[in-house]
Write an enzyme that holds these catalytic residues in place. Structure first.
Site, PDB file in Angstrom:
ATOM      1  CG  ASN A   6      -1.767   1.200   1.358  1.00 17.84           C
ATOM      2  OD1 ASN A   6      -1.797   2.036   0.444  1.00 17.84           O
ATOM      3  ND2 ASN A   6      -2.476   1.318   2.472  1.00 17.84           N
ATOM      4  CG  LEU A   7       2.918   1.969  -3.446  1.00 14.06           C
ATOM      5  CD1 LEU A   7       3.275   2.283  -4.891  1.00 14.06           C
ATOM      6  CD2 LEU A   7       4.161   1.430  -2.714  1.00 14.06           C
ATOM      7  CG  HIS A  88      -5.991   1.494   5.083  1.00 12.49           C
ATOM      8  ND1 HIS A  88      -5.540   2.445   5.965  1.00 12.49           N
ATOM      9  CD2 HIS A  88      -4.974   0.621   4.895  1.00 12.49           C
ATOM     10  CE1 HIS A  88      -4.287   2.147   6.298  1.00 12.49           C
ATOM     11  NE2 HIS A  88      -3.921   1.055   5.665  1.00 12.49           N
ATOM     12  CD  GLU A 157      -3.292  -2.836   7.032  1.00 10.80           C
ATOM     13  OE1 GLU A 157      -2.162  -2.991   6.572  1.00 10.80           O
ATOM     14  OE2 GLU A 157      -4.006  -1.862   6.763  1.00 10.80           O
ATOM     15  CB  SER A 193       5.123  -2.129  12.142  1.00  7.28           C
ATOM     16  OG  SER A 193       4.779  -0.777  12.435  1.00  7.28           O
TER      17      SER A 193
HETATM   18  P1  13P Z   1       2.991   0.249   7.707  1.00  6.78           P
HETATM   19  O1  13P Z   1       3.560  -0.978   7.055  1.00  6.78           O
HETATM   20  O2  13P Z   1       3.678   1.513   7.335  1.00  6.78           O
HETATM   21  O3  13P Z   1       2.826   0.063   9.169  1.00  6.78           O
HETATM   22  O4  13P Z   1       1.501   0.413   7.107  1.00  6.78           O
HETATM   23  C1  13P Z   1       0.658  -0.689   7.075  1.00  6.78           C
HETATM   24  C2  13P Z   1      -0.552  -0.344   6.295  1.00  6.78           C
HETATM   25  O5  13P Z   1      -1.327   0.524   6.661  1.00  6.78           O
HETATM   26  C3  13P Z   1      -0.776  -1.061   5.040  1.00  6.78           C
HETATM   27  O6  13P Z   1      -2.057  -0.846   4.543  1.00  6.78           O
END
Ligand code: 13P
Length: 236
Positions: A6-7, A88, A157, A193
């Protein structure tokens, strides 16, 4: 396995094109058979021919119309995009999308046959309130969502793990994933993370079918390393 990047609000169209090209090159040279998804920023969407599946981080549930600042199906069709991220936590908490908005969006894109990566996750306060509270909170994020949809991928997440460097313990991820899998059979990704240093351990857990990576995926090389971990684990 499914390895997804996810950029977010990073990488311009030129940078994204280079990024996706370097991943394609890697997939070819290493004979990777994993499913690789990349969600670029909206203005970085583009036509793409290759193994990497390009998805939208967001789109409005409409073909087109008066929805200032949003894009609709026409804009996704222009680039043959058939994959979308819905629910999200940044859209829930920063952009204020309610479960009702999310369900509308889900049903709309489901009716069009999109692959939907549906995100759920709890804030720290809920995690600290104990497992019952946590499961209740996550249940509410499933409200109105057809969990039998054949093109569904779920991403768990925890909000407090996103972009913070914090993660639940491996034991906690595994036990929660196994519980979530009882509720929904769709592939279940872990996100929050994930980076080169922990991706292999996370991917090896029972109930983890892949990862959804934010900041660490911005480096194509790191993202490719994580893809190769998935490939290694699957060929064992
Ligand atoms: P990080 O990998 O920067 O914690 O973000 C995770 C995320 O929100 C992917 O959708």
């Amino acid at each position: 396995m499914i390895i997804a990047a996810n950029l977010k609000t990073n990488l311009t169209r030129v940078q994204t094109t280079k990024y996706v090209q370097s991943i394609e090159k890697f997939l070819d040279s290493e004979n990777i058979s994993q499913e690789v998804l990349v969600f670029p920023a909206t203005s970085s969407l583009n036509l793409h021919d290759g193994k990497v599946i390009i998805g939208a981080q967001n789109a409005y549930p409409a073909k087109n119309g008066a929805f200032t600042g949003e894009i609709g199906v026409d804009h996704l069709d222009e680039f043959s995009i058939k994959t979308i991220l819905i629910g999200h936590s940044e859209r829930r908490h920063i952009l204020g999308e309610s479960q009702k908005d999310i369900v509308n969006k889900y049903n709309f894109y489901k009716a069009l046959g999109f692959k939907i990566v549906y995100c759920i996750g709890e804030p720290l306060k809920i995690r600290e309130a104990g497992e019952d509270e946590l499961l209740r909170y996550l249940d509410a994020q499933y409200e109105g969502i057809d969990l039998d949809y054949e093109n569904l991928v779920v991403a768990y997440e925890p909000v407090w793990a996103i972009g913070t460097g914090l993660t639940p313990t491996l034991e906690d991820i595994e036990s929660l994933h196994l519980k979530l899998k009882e509720k929904c059979k769709a592939p279940l990704l872990y996100g929050g993370s994930v980076k080169v240093t922990n991706a292999k351990d996370v991917l090896a857990l029972d109930g983890v079918d892949g990862v959804l990576v934010g900041s660490a995926a911005l480096y194509a090389e790191h993202f490719c390393t994580m893809i190769s971990y998935a490939q290694e684990l699957e060929s064992k």
